[in-house]
Design an enzyme around this catalytic site. Sequence first.
Site, PDB file in Angstrom:
ATOM      1  N   GLY A  33       0.842  -1.203   0.000  1.00  0.00           N
ATOM      2  CA  GLY A  33       0.000   0.000   0.000  1.00  0.00           C
ATOM      3  C   GLY A  33       0.875   1.250   0.000  1.00  0.00           C
ATOM      4  N   HIS A  34       1.841   1.268   0.920  1.00  0.00           N
ATOM      5  CA  HIS A  34       2.771   2.407   0.979  1.00  0.00           C
ATOM      6  C   HIS A  34       3.550   2.518  -0.329  1.00  0.00           C
ATOM      7  CE1 HIS A  34       2.539   1.254   5.407  1.00  0.00           C
ATOM      8  NE2 HIS A  34       2.180   2.511   5.438  1.00  0.00           N
ATOM      9  N   LYS A 145      -6.714   6.144   0.116  1.00  0.00           N
ATOM     10  CA  LYS A 145      -8.175   6.210   0.259  1.00  0.00           C
ATOM     11  C   LYS A 145      -8.654   5.274   1.364  1.00  0.00           C
ATOM     12  CE  LYS A 145      -9.509   7.183  -4.523  1.00  0.00           C
ATOM     13  NZ  LYS A 145     -10.224   6.574  -5.667  1.00  0.00           N
ATOM     14  N   LYS A 146      -7.816   4.300   1.727  1.00  0.00           N
ATOM     15  CA  LYS A 146      -8.214   3.361   2.778  1.00  0.00           C
ATOM     16  C   LYS A 146      -8.535   4.113   4.064  1.00  0.00           C
ATOM     17  CE  LYS A 146      -6.460  -0.212   5.656  1.00  0.00           C
ATOM     18  NZ  LYS A 146      -6.003   0.695   6.714  1.00  0.00           N
ATOM     19  N   LEU A 181      -4.460  -4.069   2.734  1.00  0.00           N
ATOM     20  CA  LEU A 181      -3.169  -4.098   3.418  1.00  0.00           C
ATOM     21  C   LEU A 181      -3.148  -3.036   4.513  1.00  0.00           C
ATOM     22  CD1 LEU A 181      -0.650  -4.543   0.478  1.00  0.00           C
ATOM     23  CD2 LEU A 181      -1.518  -6.247   2.054  1.00  0.00           C
ATOM     24  N   SER A 182      -2.587  -3.412   5.644  1.00  0.00           N
ATOM     25  CA  SER A 182      -2.456  -2.491   6.767  1.00  0.00           C
ATOM     26  C   SER A 182      -1.316  -2.983   7.639  1.00  0.00           C
ATOM     27  CB  SER A 182      -3.757  -2.488   7.579  1.00  0.00           C
ATOM     28  OG  SER A 182      -3.524  -1.947   8.858  1.00  0.00           O
TER      29      SER A 182
HETATM   30  P1  AMP Z   1       0.320   4.579   7.764  1.00  0.00           P
HETATM   31  O1  AMP Z   1       1.758   4.191   7.727  1.00  0.00           O
HETATM   32  O2  AMP Z   1      -0.596   3.476   8.177  1.00  0.00           O
HETATM   33  O3  AMP Z   1       0.074   5.875   8.503  1.00  0.00           O
HETATM   34  O4  AMP Z   1      -0.089   4.877   6.254  1.00  0.00           O
HETATM   35  C1  AMP Z   1       0.623   5.801   5.478  1.00  0.00           C
HETATM   36  C2  AMP Z   1      -0.170   6.087   4.237  1.00  0.00           C
HETATM   37  O5  AMP Z   1      -0.368   4.876   3.494  1.00  0.00           O
HETATM   38  C3  AMP Z   1      -1.568   6.653   4.538  1.00  0.00           C
HETATM   39  O6  AMP Z   1      -1.853   7.678   3.604  1.00  0.00           O
HETATM   40  C4  AMP Z   1      -2.463   5.447   4.334  1.00  0.00           C
HETATM   41  O7  AMP Z   1      -3.774   5.789   3.964  1.00  0.00           O
HETATM   42  C5  AMP Z   1      -1.741   4.738   3.202  1.00  0.00           C
HETATM   43  N1  AMP Z   1      -2.119   3.313   3.153  1.00  0.00           N
HETATM   44  C6  AMP Z   1      -2.175   2.447   4.185  1.00  0.00           C
HETATM   45  N2  AMP Z   1      -2.622   1.239   3.781  1.00  0.00           N
HETATM   46  C7  AMP Z   1      -2.868   1.369   2.453  1.00  0.00           C
HETATM   47  C8  AMP Z   1      -3.347   0.469   1.431  1.00  0.00           C
HETATM   48  N3  AMP Z   1      -3.683  -0.801   1.713  1.00  0.00           N
HETATM   49  N4  AMP Z   1      -3.474   0.939   0.180  1.00  0.00           N
HETATM   50  C9  AMP Z   1      -3.141   2.223  -0.128  1.00  0.00           C
HETATM   51  N5  AMP Z   1      -2.673   3.113   0.785  1.00  0.00           N
HETATM   52  C10 AMP Z   1      -2.547   2.692   2.055  1.00  0.00           C
END
Ligand code: AMP
Length: 273
Positions: A33-34, A145-146, A181-182
């Site tokens: 995702g990132h 967008k998630k 993905l998360s």
């Molecule tokens: P985070 O590290 O969880 O704060 O996420 C950093 C960025 O990646 C944020 O803009 C999230 O929305 C994005 N993000 C997280 N998971 C996904 C995914 N599965 N698909 C696309 N973008 C994602």
Amino acid sequence: MKIISSPRELKEYLKNINNTVGFVPTMGALHEGHISLIKKAKEQNEIVVVSLFLNPTQFLKGEDLEKYPKKDEADKKICQLSGVDVLFFPQASDMYGVDEVSILAPKVRGYVLEGESRAGHFNGVLTVVMKLLNIVNPTRAYFGKKDAQQLNLISLMVKQLFMSVEIVPVDTVREKDGLALSSRNAYLSKEERVQALKVASSLRTASAMVSKGVLNSYEIITAMREMLAPLEIFYVEVLDREFSPLSHVEIGNTIILVEVKVATTRLLDNIWL
Ligand code: AMP
């Protein structure tokens, strides 16, 4: 790839760059995702800056700040292999002092959905994003967008505070079986992961209902809630792109959002119709 941890040093470095700058803020434990955000930033800009910062102010007391997955070395490798030009890797003490100025999330939109069960969470998100945008001063910044509510509130902040950055939304990347993905998916046991699949399948059901002409939000929400049982549901909502409730799906202007708890893990997901 240059790695910089001091905000002042990063500002100094970027001051001499006259190219377009794409910025991808992350909390680390990077996944596909990132990487898709980074790819989009690379397509649209000459220089790409990624930040890796586990922001403490967006976690409430008792949340998972201490156990949030940390993979600094792997993350640096991923950034390097993805063609990132500058990795901003600050410590909390580089980002925060005492008696801090902060950004307050709007009283309505910041306290519904995820903001209802995590009151104050979005103050931390908006404050850190404001700090990061001021340090990097990018042409464009990329958000998934998630995290639709986060994306909406950041876009609102940029608009209402007359900031110049362009906020670019990026589609959600999923596993083959649909799970979004998360970084928090790492908390799920095998059995919990199976439970978690209900989230994506409830959204697929909603999408199929809409394709068949069922546009009534109540019917869609009821069907989704039935599918999600017995998971603890924080919310299932049918909203327009400005986050106001819709009685009926409007194609091209709708987001269906869901957040549940699987064991101790919060999972959120949505579809844009
Ligand atoms: P985070 O590290 O969880 O704060 O996420 C950093 C960025 O990646 C944020 O803009 C999230 O929305 C994005 N993000 C997280 N998971 C996904 C995914 N599965 N698909 C696309 N973008 C994602």
